[in-house]
Scaffold this motif. Structure first.
Motif, PDB file in Angstrom:
ATOM      1  N   SER A   1       0.943  -1.254  -0.045  1.00 61.09           N
ATOM      2  CA  SER A   1      -0.187  -0.255   0.116  1.00 61.09           C
ATOM      3  C   SER A   1       1.011   0.867   0.133  1.00 61.09           C
ATOM      4  O   SER A   1       1.961   1.554   0.831  1.00 61.09           O
ATOM      5  N   THR A   2       0.651   2.606  -1.007  1.00 58.22           N
ATOM      6  CA  THR A   2       1.219   3.783  -0.660  1.00 58.22           C
ATOM      7  C   THR A   2       0.475   4.170  -0.384  1.00 58.22           C
ATOM      8  O   THR A   2       0.816   5.410   0.484  1.00 58.22           O
ATOM      9  N   GLY A   3      -0.757   4.463   0.562  1.00 54.33           N
ATOM     10  CA  GLY A   3      -1.284   5.523   1.087  1.00 54.33           C
ATOM     11  C   GLY A   3      -1.836   6.063   0.627  1.00 54.33           C
ATOM     12  O   GLY A   3      -2.230   7.517   1.170  1.00 54.33           O
ATOM     13  N   LYS A   4      -1.603   6.402  -0.646  1.00 51.99           N
ATOM     14  CA  LYS A   4      -2.318   7.487  -1.886  1.00 51.99           C
ATOM     15  C   LYS A   4      -3.690   6.758  -2.537  1.00 51.99           C
ATOM     16  O   LYS A   4      -3.809   5.509  -2.657  1.00 51.99           O
TER      17      LYS A   4
ATOM     18  N   GLU B   1      -3.001  10.342   1.992  1.00 51.71           N
ATOM     19  CA  GLU B   1      -3.314  11.783   0.766  1.00 51.71           C
ATOM     20  C   GLU B   1      -4.302  11.440   0.014  1.00 51.71           C
ATOM     21  O   GLU B   1      -4.174  10.422  -0.716  1.00 51.71           O
ATOM     22  N   ILE B   2      -5.088  11.948  -0.452  1.00 52.06           N
ATOM     23  CA  ILE B   2      -5.922  11.995  -1.263  1.00 52.06           C
ATOM     24  C   ILE B   2      -5.559  12.941  -2.204  1.00 52.06           C
ATOM     25  O   ILE B   2      -6.047  14.122  -1.722  1.00 52.06           O
TER      26      ILE B   2
ATOM     27  N   HIS C   1     -15.334   9.639   5.212  1.00 54.60           N
ATOM     28  CA  HIS C   1     -14.144   8.267   6.040  1.00 54.60           C
ATOM     29  C   HIS C   1     -13.090   7.676   5.487  1.00 54.60           C
ATOM     30  O   HIS C   1     -12.098   7.510   6.200  1.00 54.60           O
ATOM     31  N   ALA C   2     -13.380   8.222   4.233  1.00 51.70           N
ATOM     32  CA  ALA C   2     -11.156   7.956   3.495  1.00 51.70           C
ATOM     33  C   ALA C   2     -10.647   8.220   4.123  1.00 51.70           C
ATOM     34  O   ALA C   2      -9.202   7.950   3.609  1.00 51.70           O
TER      35      ALA C   2
END
Ligand SMILES: Cc1cc2nc3c(=O)[nH]c(=O)nc-3n(C[C@H](O)[C@H](O)[C@H](O)COP(=O)(O)O)c2cc1C
Length: 199
Positions: free
Chosen positions: A2-5, A32-33, A25-26
């Motif tokens: 997972s990159t968390g992006k 980072e989004i 929620h996300a």
């Protein structure tokens, strides 16, 4: 790994509340989004949620009721941004809600803005692409376009909220869709209630 992006697109289908609830929620799960709004997404959100129409004065606080610093708003006409290229690694893209116009453009490879280009990139890089379409009824062109996208590897999660847990508010109803999006991203969240499972 997972990159968390995550990349999130919002288009001008009805259901701005799904985008609002999903982002809230996300943002708890991703570092980072990267957020991309179509022009028509703003028009519909103005109609449904009363958010500001003007791109320049619009802030995420208008939409989400709070500032979420890990959400970065991108210009949908700017290709000089990370999700425009497959070289930028992320965990996938969610388009919520997804209009039939955007479904048609992605299904036919017409990447005419950053949103559709980012979706194209997900398909070519074999990354998670989740589309949350909303239209009724659907004509055969829409149904074929959705099938084309499913065949190309996209996950189609129609904005069909569930009633069996007796939602008590519009937010709870919208969250039944949000829970399924998170589940399909592989995210564990208390929103997900498993039918007939032990609590
Ligand atoms: C109030 C309102 C509601 C709409 N609802 C839908 C919808 O549920 N589904 C859909 O596919 N298009 C809907 N549309 C039409 C889209 O906004 C239109 O096709 C637009 O070109 C989509 O552009 P986009 O995909 O770039 O956001 C709606 C438009 C308005 C003004």
């Amino acid at each position: 790994m997972s990159t968390g992006k995550l990349v999130v697109g919002i288009t001008g289908a009805s259901g701005a509340i799904y985008a609002q609830r999903f982002l809230i929620h996300a943002a708890r799960h991703y570092k980072e989004i990267f957020l991309i709004l179509s022009d028509q997404a703003l028009q519909v959100a103005h109609q449904e949620l009363g958010v500001k129409l003007d791109r320049k004065s619009f802030t995420l606080k208008d939409w989400l009721g709070e500032d979420l610093p890990n959400i970065r708003l991108l210009d949908s006409r700017d290709y000089f941004t990370p999700p425009a290229s497959g070289s930028f690694r992320h965990d996938g893209m969610v388009i919520v809600p997804c209009s039939m116009g955007t479904v048609g453009r992605i299904a036919h490879g017409i990447s005419n803005d950053l949103l559709t280009r980012s979706a194209d990139v997900c398909l070519k890089e074999r990354r998670n692409l989740i589309l949350v379409p909303r239209e009724m009824p659907m004509n055969v062109i829409m149904l074929r376009n959705l099938t084309t996208l499913a065949e190309a590897g996209a996950q189609i999660i129609p904005a069909c909220p569930a009633w069996y847990n007796r939602p008590g508010s519009l937010e709870e109803l919208a969250d039944t869709v949000v829970a399924r999006i998170l589940q399909n991203l592989g995210i564990e969240d208390p929103l997900q209630k498993q039918w007939m499972a032990e609590e």
